[in-house]
Design a protein around this motif. Structure first.
Motif, PDB file in Angstrom:
ATOM      1  N   CYS A 143      -2.877   8.180   4.049  1.00  0.00           N
ATOM      2  CA  CYS A 143      -1.445   7.751   3.317  1.00  0.00           C
ATOM      3  C   CYS A 143      -0.941   9.133   3.379  1.00  0.00           C
ATOM      4  O   CYS A 143      -1.824   9.833   1.689  1.00  0.00           O
ATOM      5  CB  CYS A 143      -1.693   6.930   2.281  1.00  0.00           C
ATOM      6  N   THR A 193       0.969  -1.106   0.118  1.00  0.00           N
ATOM      7  CA  THR A 193       0.100   0.437   0.103  1.00  0.00           C
ATOM      8  C   THR A 193       0.814   1.598  -0.220  1.00  0.00           C
ATOM      9  O   THR A 193       0.870   2.024  -0.788  1.00  0.00           O
ATOM     10  CB  THR A 193      -1.159   0.186   0.908  1.00  0.00           C
ATOM     11  N   SER A 194       2.191   1.047   0.895  1.00  0.00           N
ATOM     12  CA  SER A 194       2.653   2.625   1.165  1.00  0.00           C
ATOM     13  C   SER A 194       3.358   2.660  -0.094  1.00  0.00           C
ATOM     14  O   SER A 194       3.387   3.968  -1.059  1.00  0.00           O
ATOM     15  CB  SER A 194       3.594   2.267   2.263  1.00  0.00           C
ATOM     16  N   SER A 202       6.502   8.152   1.894  1.00  0.00           N
ATOM     17  CA  SER A 202       5.322   8.003   2.073  1.00  0.00           C
ATOM     18  C   SER A 202       4.798   7.301   3.427  1.00  0.00           C
ATOM     19  O   SER A 202       5.588   6.382   3.443  1.00  0.00           O
ATOM     20  CB  SER A 202       4.726   6.774   0.453  1.00  0.00           C
ATOM     21  N   LYS A 220      -4.488   1.834   7.199  1.00  0.00           N
ATOM     22  CA  LYS A 220      -4.761   1.814   5.958  1.00  0.00           C
ATOM     23  C   LYS A 220      -3.863   0.899   5.076  1.00  0.00           C
ATOM     24  O   LYS A 220      -4.601   0.895   4.558  1.00  0.00           O
ATOM     25  CB  LYS A 220      -3.905   3.077   5.219  1.00  0.00           C
ATOM     26  N   ILE A 268       2.229   5.806   6.466  1.00  0.00           N
ATOM     27  CA  ILE A 268       0.762   5.046   6.909  1.00  0.00           C
ATOM     28  C   ILE A 268       0.885   4.444   8.283  1.00  0.00           C
ATOM     29  O   ILE A 268       1.471   4.395   8.936  1.00  0.00           O
ATOM     30  CB  ILE A 268      -0.295   3.803   5.657  1.00  0.00           C
ATOM     31  N   VAL A 299      -5.873   9.977   0.767  1.00  0.00           N
ATOM     32  CA  VAL A 299      -4.395  10.152   0.368  1.00  0.00           C
ATOM     33  C   VAL A 299      -3.905  12.076   0.473  1.00  0.00           C
ATOM     34  O   VAL A 299      -4.801  12.270  -0.249  1.00  0.00           O
ATOM     35  CB  VAL A 299      -3.758   9.614  -1.039  1.00  0.00           C
TER      36      VAL A 299
END
Lengths: 347, 347, 347, 347
Positions: free
Chosen positions: A294, A154-155, A311, A318, A313, A274
């Motif tokens: 994020c 995800t990140s 980034s 998230k 999270i 985001v």
């Protein structure tokens, strides 16, 4: 009528976050919390922060019964264990969001190579949708089977998506260096999670062979429109929550920071979760911990011709339970931010 | 129509918690965030977890203007600074909740002795209500001037109240040993807050002379119906949030654990925020961090004839901003838990 | 000729500290490191900080063989397990320092009541010496069997000894509130040691029933010359090393801080490891972590008539391995500080 | 006759480590500890872990006097401030080890561009030796002026040196992602060092523009025999001590792990402080914290054609004070490990 929710593996950290988020979700109702270790115990004895919020008992898993009672099932299980659940869910026409790895891959061979087990439901891999709403929102809305992304992927994916979508980086140069809090490894006991071994310590692990690597490559590759092979190194950080990823890539051509930021602004303009932070402010895990956000910032380094994307999270939100609830919202036609529109705690 | 709220000292940790809680409060509207250090800056630049939640700028304090705009003013200021605010608030017929020490004491002499400054508004001490809802709920409902309790006092008073109210302990034997996270000391810089000095360290401070001592004694004494003098020792713990107090007192007569627990059950039966945990489970700061709860458990030690009460709060919430919002809810006739009915984060 | 040392239970945290200290001890030579879990493995693989310092392998325990090879045996084992070792050591005329609880008590009944097992060697309890050099130095010099004190008892006893020895406090009023780092619970796995459960958390445990209570009472009672019953509460602190004890007692008569400090100065004048800090400086765990010191400061509170003593140790050194080496030095006629005269690390 | 040592900037963290190490050094004698903030105060009041080890007072800096008294001067000062000290030291024929940046660069332009000040002693840059013993041992032995390496550079250079020396990597592909404990930022106060801001947080800083970048590039370039430009990103980790660097580079040709490890084994065969850990064990900061070691492990990733090198040091020891003492030992003809042959503390 509220959505009836069953959670399998409710007493792990990701499971407990699902319980916390869904117990406060205005459109959801918890109908079953199953667990391997605490059957019969009150959930609050296992997680005392939930006294006065959750009054259910943990129960043991009976798949057909659970699926019968629920409209949607979440599973936070070791890989391999979600497949029989998925079969039953689809048979009964319910919806399934799997927080494990069983429904993240497009190709069974990749799963089998990295997870070292046979995938016994390759047919389902075609039905599944990869549950990253910022990339697959429309498909998720009509999906019955969602493979919720891994925390590291995800990140990294949200960090690079705008650049790859526009074909701006040399895909062979991507290096993703990620740092995670300890809750990502779950509540199970191991020497690697012992307080004294983690506290005042920082270390890399699974260098070049972490199982999130092929998941990241699959999704980055689809965004870029070409096969990608990246270097990915996870690290263990002495904190509970949070992942920060530092992602390096060579720009195909010279670009200014302004140009790169414009790409991100446009790409994430209508995303609530985001957050492209303003110039001069970098993501940090504390600013997202406790929330489904994020935070992303690209930095252009003209000396090296690289873009460095940072980034951050909360790996449990998230990176797991929050994103799963975001997917549920989409699958049930609710506003995507329902039950998730809260900032985190600071400090 | 929402309650218009002004916050003075909004960029300290307690102030920022007020901003976070009130920005999500369904009946409140932030109209001014004043600060000494960040005038003109966007609040989110100072606290990036609030991007997309708070879009106001920090402004400098103009007391009459601020009071004019707001229905209720919160102040999180060093002692002494709240007095002119209170004057103006009362003049304009608004309401004031002070998170500092200026309106906690019944007798100016006590304040002056421990805080080493003159109290310039002794008349207001008679109007003020000590803002501990579990003890002074009815008075708070009609108050215009509330002195929000200190963090340590909240944990100690809620821990002992049932026993003192029933006259069950020898008041001369009370020892309160409290341990706090670092956010209690605020966001100001000092060597004592430097990460490297606190991390992997545990220490006592202000032994026998912490300013919360007379505040605790005042309130315990009123509950007991007699003057009380206690030993109170605060300690600094390497964590951000939380206070755990361990309070010792001799029982006047032998009592079983069951008898003592019954007293607590009855006393806190209708309280949402105070949680008497079930037998066998002890309070811990992590179970309350991020919430407005105070977890309490009494233990009876028949060997020594003492009761040992363990209580835990989040120092920034039940110990500061959350309790202040609880007071606001009472002062404005709202359900007491409005905007506060969320469990904390775990882990 | 160096002292030949065997260590039983070498791969726990206390055992590994013994290995670290003794591998740098100019008069000691490690001849055997036994362990239950890592037999055959190189010790450095288990503890990689010791690469280039320790090149031995872990071996499994064979009591007669081990005792045959060594001049002195240290054991860091769960209670009950040291008794057969002691028998063999005495039979072969060697020396034994037990870091567990089997040889700390004068009366078997106390041990049996608190540890819930029969003591199968009550005859040895008469031979054993309680290994607190600051109290029993002369006896230790000629002892063959030393029961090394528990970590909490070391901090509490050294904190109160001068006052009790002089009969200055009311023995019925003693409350010892202790806070420990996590390494005190050992390297074994339990949910209570999981990083995420400890980090950002503070809690009490075993309130009124910790097994170090009778050990503290036994030794305080002997110093005072009367039976003592105290309240003792241990707490878990999110840090690796260190114990801070805050001990409260009523003074029998009014005393000034100067008078109390004089008593401590005199009592500890010739002790290297106990440091009475100068007025205005309080003990903190970081100032002793990594060293064999115990920092002590008494505070007099004239308001309450109590003395509050703060003491700090490194639980693995002065609270375990360092004190054991100090005892070894005494038992072999070496200068007491040999191999221990190093300050800790700060920060 | 012992070496007379003067330390300028003794009360910062690096300075205090110098004091700790040199007070236990068998061939050194501290003759002056200067400081800007604590003149006249006993050093132990500033650093209480050193009670009974250091009994000197802090004094204010008088350069000619200090240089007159000492054989060697260490300075831990902000950049720019070491230049007048160096002049005086050379004038009086003494030796100087600067822990700051003033004598690390070969070319003044590089220093001036990154540090934004004029270098007022370019002539001295030709005399200085870069104090990394594993690379410049022979030059250091005869040097009078040593620029002690930065903490990040030490970890990155030692990690890559063997590969660059053998010309095995594509120098344009180097990415160094480093993570540091907080003590690297010193004892000065800033919001970035406030406990609550760092604890439970992880963040990058100075992305693409940290001042250690040109220092790393200079030294890597000399090892490689060509100009190098690298990406370097520092990160702040919630711990006191330690740097872990993860360094990525493309191999010019396919190599097995065995081949790469052979290169490292040979390169570091006779080094005591650099430890190539055995296969299967990765460096971690805890294994070096408290020691002068640098643990290094290369990993070959055949999928990407990259080598990933992990290296770990204690930023205050091998990254500052320990390396400085190692340099002193070389400059005075002592065995290099004198006073430094101690493992760190674990856990």
């Amino acid at each position: 009528m509220k959505i009836k929710v069953g959670i399998i593996g409710a007493t792990g950290y990701a499971g407990a976050e699902l319980v916390r988020l869904l117990s406060a979700h205005p459109e959801a109702e918890l109908v079953a919390l199953t667990t391997q270790s605490y059957g019969g115990k009150s959930f609050c004895e296992v997680y005392p922060h939930l006294y006065k919020y959750v009054d259910q008992k943990c129960c043991e898993l009976d798949i057909p019964d659970l699926v019968g009672k629920a409209d949607v099932i979440f599973a936070a299980l070791p890989h391999g264990h979600a497949i029989p659940v998925a079969r039953e869910v689809l048979k009964q026409g319910k919806k399934f969001i799997d927080l494990g790895a069983d429904f993240r891959f497009d190709r069974r061979e990749v799963y089998e190579q990295w997870y070292k087990v046979e995938h016994t439901a390759p047919d389902l891999l075609e039905q599944k949708v990869y549950g990253l709403p910022e990339v697959y929102r429309e498909k998720i809305k009509s999906a019955s089977l969602v493979g919720n992304p891994g925390c590291y992927p995800t990140s990294v994916i949200l960090g690079l998506a705008p650049l790859l979508k526009h074909g701006l980086v040399d895909t062979g140069t991507v290096v993703a260096d990620s740092k995670s809090g300890v809750s990502g490894a779950g509540r199970g006991l191991s020497l690697g999670n012992h307080f004294c071994e983690v506290n005042e310590n920082f270390r890399a692990y699974n260098v070049g062979m972490h199982r999130h690597t092929p998941e990241i490559e699959q999704e980055l590759g689809k965004l870029a429109g070409e096969e990608m092979v990246i270097s990915f190194t996870p690290h263990l950080t002495p904190m509970n929550r949070g992942i920060l990823s530092t992602v390096y890539a060579k720009l195909k051509q010279e670009m200014t920071l302004g140009q790169v930021r414009s790409i991100y602004e446009e790409y994430y303009r209508s995303e609530f979760f985001v957050r492209l932070l303003p110039p001069g402010i970098l993501p940090q895990t504390k600013a997202v911990a406790g929330s489904n956000h994020c935070d992303v910032v690209p930095v252009v380094d003209p000396r090296t011709g690289r873009v460095v994307v940072i980034s951050a999270i909360d790996n449990l939100i998230k990176g797991a339970a929050g994103q799963a609830v975001q997917n549920m919202n989409l699958m049930f036609g609710l506003p995507e931010i329902t039950g998730l529109n809260r900032p985190g705690l600071y400090p």
